[in-house]
Design a protein around this motif. Structure first.
Motif, PDB file in Angstrom:
ATOM      1  N   LYS A 395       0.837  -1.205   0.000  1.00 48.35           N
ATOM      2  CA  LYS A 395       0.000   0.000   0.000  1.00 48.35           C
ATOM      3  C   LYS A 395       0.872   1.256   0.000  1.00 48.35           C
ATOM      4  CE  LYS A 395      -4.076  -1.845   2.416  1.00 48.35           C
ATOM      5  NZ  LYS A 395      -4.923  -1.708   3.638  1.00 48.35           N
ATOM      6  N   PHE A 396       1.948   1.209   0.787  1.00 50.44           N
ATOM      7  CA  PHE A 396       2.873   2.338   0.823  1.00 50.44           C
ATOM      8  C   PHE A 396       3.511   2.560  -0.544  1.00 50.44           C
ATOM      9  CE2 PHE A 396       7.589   2.727   1.056  1.00 50.44           C
ATOM     10  CZ  PHE A 396       7.648   4.119   1.122  1.00 50.44           C
ATOM     11  N   VAL A 397       3.980   1.487  -1.166  1.00 48.59           N
ATOM     12  CA  VAL A 397       4.634   1.584  -2.469  1.00 48.59           C
ATOM     13  C   VAL A 397       3.682   2.174  -3.505  1.00 48.59           C
ATOM     14  CG1 VAL A 397       5.652   0.276  -4.372  1.00 48.59           C
ATOM     15  CG2 VAL A 397       6.270  -0.279  -2.014  1.00 48.59           C
ATOM     16  N   LYS A 398       2.436   1.708  -3.516  1.00 52.37           N
ATOM     17  CA  LYS A 398       1.447   2.213  -4.473  1.00 52.37           C
ATOM     18  C   LYS A 398       1.157   3.695  -4.231  1.00 52.37           C
ATOM     19  CE  LYS A 398      -0.968  -2.131  -5.480  1.00 52.37           C
ATOM     20  NZ  LYS A 398      -2.251  -2.875  -5.381  1.00 52.37           N
ATOM     21  N   ALA A 399       1.056   4.068  -2.948  1.00 56.32           N
ATOM     22  CA  ALA A 399       0.798   5.470  -2.618  1.00 56.32           C
ATOM     23  C   ALA A 399       1.965   6.350  -3.051  1.00 56.32           C
ATOM     24  CB  ALA A 399       0.550   5.625  -1.122  1.00 56.32           C
ATOM     25  N   GLU A 400       3.185   5.833  -2.880  1.00 57.44           N
ATOM     26  CA  GLU A 400       4.379   6.588  -3.276  1.00 57.44           C
ATOM     27  C   GLU A 400       4.443   6.734  -4.788  1.00 57.44           C
ATOM     28  OE1 GLU A 400       8.262   7.850  -4.251  1.00 57.44           O
ATOM     29  OE2 GLU A 400       7.453   5.882  -4.799  1.00 57.44           O
ATOM     30  N   GLN A 401       4.097   5.668  -5.503  1.00 58.27           N
ATOM     31  CA  GLN A 401       4.094   5.715  -6.966  1.00 58.27           C
ATOM     32  C   GLN A 401       3.019   6.672  -7.480  1.00 58.27           C
ATOM     33  OE1 GLN A 401       3.568   1.553  -7.869  1.00 58.27           O
ATOM     34  NE2 GLN A 401       5.778   1.120  -7.853  1.00 58.27           N
TER      35      GLN A 401
END
Length: 537
Positions: A395-401
């Motif tokens: 979820k963090f990675v997707k939000a960062e992307q």
């Protein structure tokens, strides 16, 4: 022995109707005069211990309270004293507790860090309480001799400074103590009274009240998260783990909410309460499958409470801290008083709201329920955590992307709020896609931090703990940095909006516009380190 009780503050508007239920034919009224003891430097209070001698009707009782779960259960030892000896000490103004009573008792371990002889020599009377107690026994309809029963006690009186009786603080509270039977009956009864009379939970003991009085404080200091009190290990079962996580959050929430409902407007109480609620929300969301007893209705109430507290705190912090700071740099004065007064809902209203208080009661009941009775009681939490941590990390990675894509769009000129070219005089006050992406990333970072902190104690290898420590250090820096950026963005927008009616606010809008550029560079640096770090699970 262990006492299990729930204490509530009684709103003045509900007192008369409550007393009609408290003062029935079977109720009893007792005058209680209690003398509380401690060392001049408050050694017992600092250890969470209360020591008193109290007259209960015609009997003098020495009581010590300590430990427990920090929420509703405490260790308690009562010893009936010889009335003649007590009277003789009173006549000579030398009434003192007898610490030898506690040798070879269940409470002895609590005093293990003290040398009792030296402690006894240092004890002095710190304060007294003068209370009229109305008690009533509440019983579940049953012919069983071991039926459920609760003692309801309404206390009205005051705590009085032990060396200056002009210093006094009123006491008006109601307690429900389990006498016999099941915990469920205690919580069911407490919820019924809470609904009817709008009661508010309080963790403030009479001993704590006395300590505040003699130190000249209105409320105890705000309580921060203390992960050293997270009672879990690598063998913790799934239902035991989630109870421990919720319990740790409540240790932060309850004392701060108690201060707020008692009238505190202190920024730190509101901040720590908000953090505690958000830690709890993260735990309930991530570990939702760890217990069948988790109530999905808790989440929207907790979210609403946190949102309302955050809205108030943002404006209050702006008025009490940010504005004075700007004036130190010769900024023109901007008065936020009217904005604060215009807020219809204050922190005390938010926390005293019945749905939030009932939710706290249900959470306490959940924590105190038996994890061994759950279907997954034979499974280790450790076995499920890697999957949960990976899910949260994704979820963090997707939000960062998502934020990166918004930045790319901004660089191509499609977002007029590119921070590198922000103009404090023409900022669009509506939240842009980029703003929303930044806030979403901050929420994901925050949840990831809290969930990781809950999970670390389950690691049983030293190298794993070292990796987790490095990972968390980088994660926390990124989370704090992005949080600071988001706060400054909100302040910038507040001042920009305020400038429409007061041109003095343009200074603040410009100040934060410049600050945001520095914040952004710092945040990007910390986020890059988190992205480059290998996960520890």
């Amino acid at each position: 022995m262990q006492e299990i009780e729930l204490k509530f503050l009684v709103p003045e508007s509900r007192l008369k109707s409550l007393m009609r239920q408290a003062q029935v034919k079977s109720s009893q009224i007792t005058q209680l005069a209690a003398h509380y003891y401690d060392t001049p430097d408050q050694q017992l209070a600092q250890a969470g211990i209360g020591l008193r001698i109290r007259k209960e009707g015609d009997t003098w009782v020495q009581t010590i309270k300590a430990g427990g779960d920090g929420i509703a259960a405490r260790l308690e030892h009562n010893a009936i004293l010889d009335n003649g000896q007590v009277q003789a000490m009173l006549d000579n103004n030398k009434l003192m507790p007898d610490l030898t009573i506690y040798k070879d008792t269940s409470i002895a371990s609590t005093l293990a860090d003290f040398k009792l002889k030296k402690l006894a020599q240092k004890l002095t009377r710190q304060y007294v309480t003068d209370v009229k107690r109305t008690t009533r026994l509440l019983m579940e309809d049953s012919k069983d001799e071991d039926s459920n029963s609760i003692e309801m006690a309404y206390d009205h009186g005051e705590v009085i400074h032990g060396h200056d009786d002009t210093q006094r603080d009123p006491i008006q509270e109601i307690e429900f103590e389990l006498v016999s039977g099941d915990l469920d009956f205690l919580f069911t009864t407490a919820k019924t009274w809470c609904k009817r009379y709008k009661l508010c939970l309080s963790t403030v003991t009479k001993a704590e009240r006395g300590g505040l009085l003699i130190t000249g404080q209105n409320h105890s200091p705000a309580v921060k998260a203390d992960l050293s009190q997270l009672n879990i290990n690598k063998d913790s079962s799934i239902p035991a783990f989630v109870r421990a996580a919720v319990h740790n959050c409540l240790l932060q929430i309850l004392p701060n909410s108690s201060a707020v409902v008692a009238g505190s407007k202190d920024d730190e109480h509101i901040l720590q309460l908000s953090i505690g609620i958000n830690r709890l929300r993260a735990a309930l969301q991530a570990f939702t499958g760890f217990s069948d007893e988790l109530n999905p209705d808790w989440q929207p109430i907790l979210k609403q409470t946190a949102t309302l507290l955050g809205s108030y705190r943002e404006l209050a912090y702006l008025a009490s801290y940010i504005e004075p700071k700007l004036q130190e740099f010769n900024a023109p004065v901007v008065d936020w008083t009217a904005d604060l007064e215009a807020l219809k809902i204050k922190p005390i209203d938010v926390v005293a709201a019945n749905d939030f208080q009932l939710t706290l009661l249900e959470l306490i009941a959940f924590v105190m329920s038996d994890p061994h009775l759950e279907p997954q009681a034979d499974k280790c939490a450790n076995d499920k955590l890697a999957k949960i941590l990976s899910k949260q990390h994704t979820k963090f990675v997707k939000a960062e992307q998502s934020l990166e894509s918004k930045n790319d769009a901004s660089d191509n000129g499609s977002d007029s709020k590119d921070l590198e070219s922000v103009d404090s005089h023409n900022v669009n006050l509506e939240s842009s896609d980029k703003d929303q992406a930044q806030h979403k990333l901050y929420r994901q970072l925050t949840d990831l931090r809290y969930i990781n902190q809950f999970a670390v104690p389950l690691l049983n290898k030293k190298d794993g703990k070292k990796k987790a420590k490095r990972w968390l250090k980088r994660l926390i820096k990124a989370q704090k940095s992005l949080g600071r950026y988001c706060e400054h963005l909100q302040y910038q927008q507040r001042y920009q909006q305020k400038s429409e009616e007061n041109s003095n606010a343009l200074y603040g809008a410009g100040w934060f516009a410049a600050t945001l550029k520095k914040d952004l560079k710092r945040t990007e640096k910390h986020l890059a380190k988190v992205k480059d770090s290998s996960i520890f699970w």
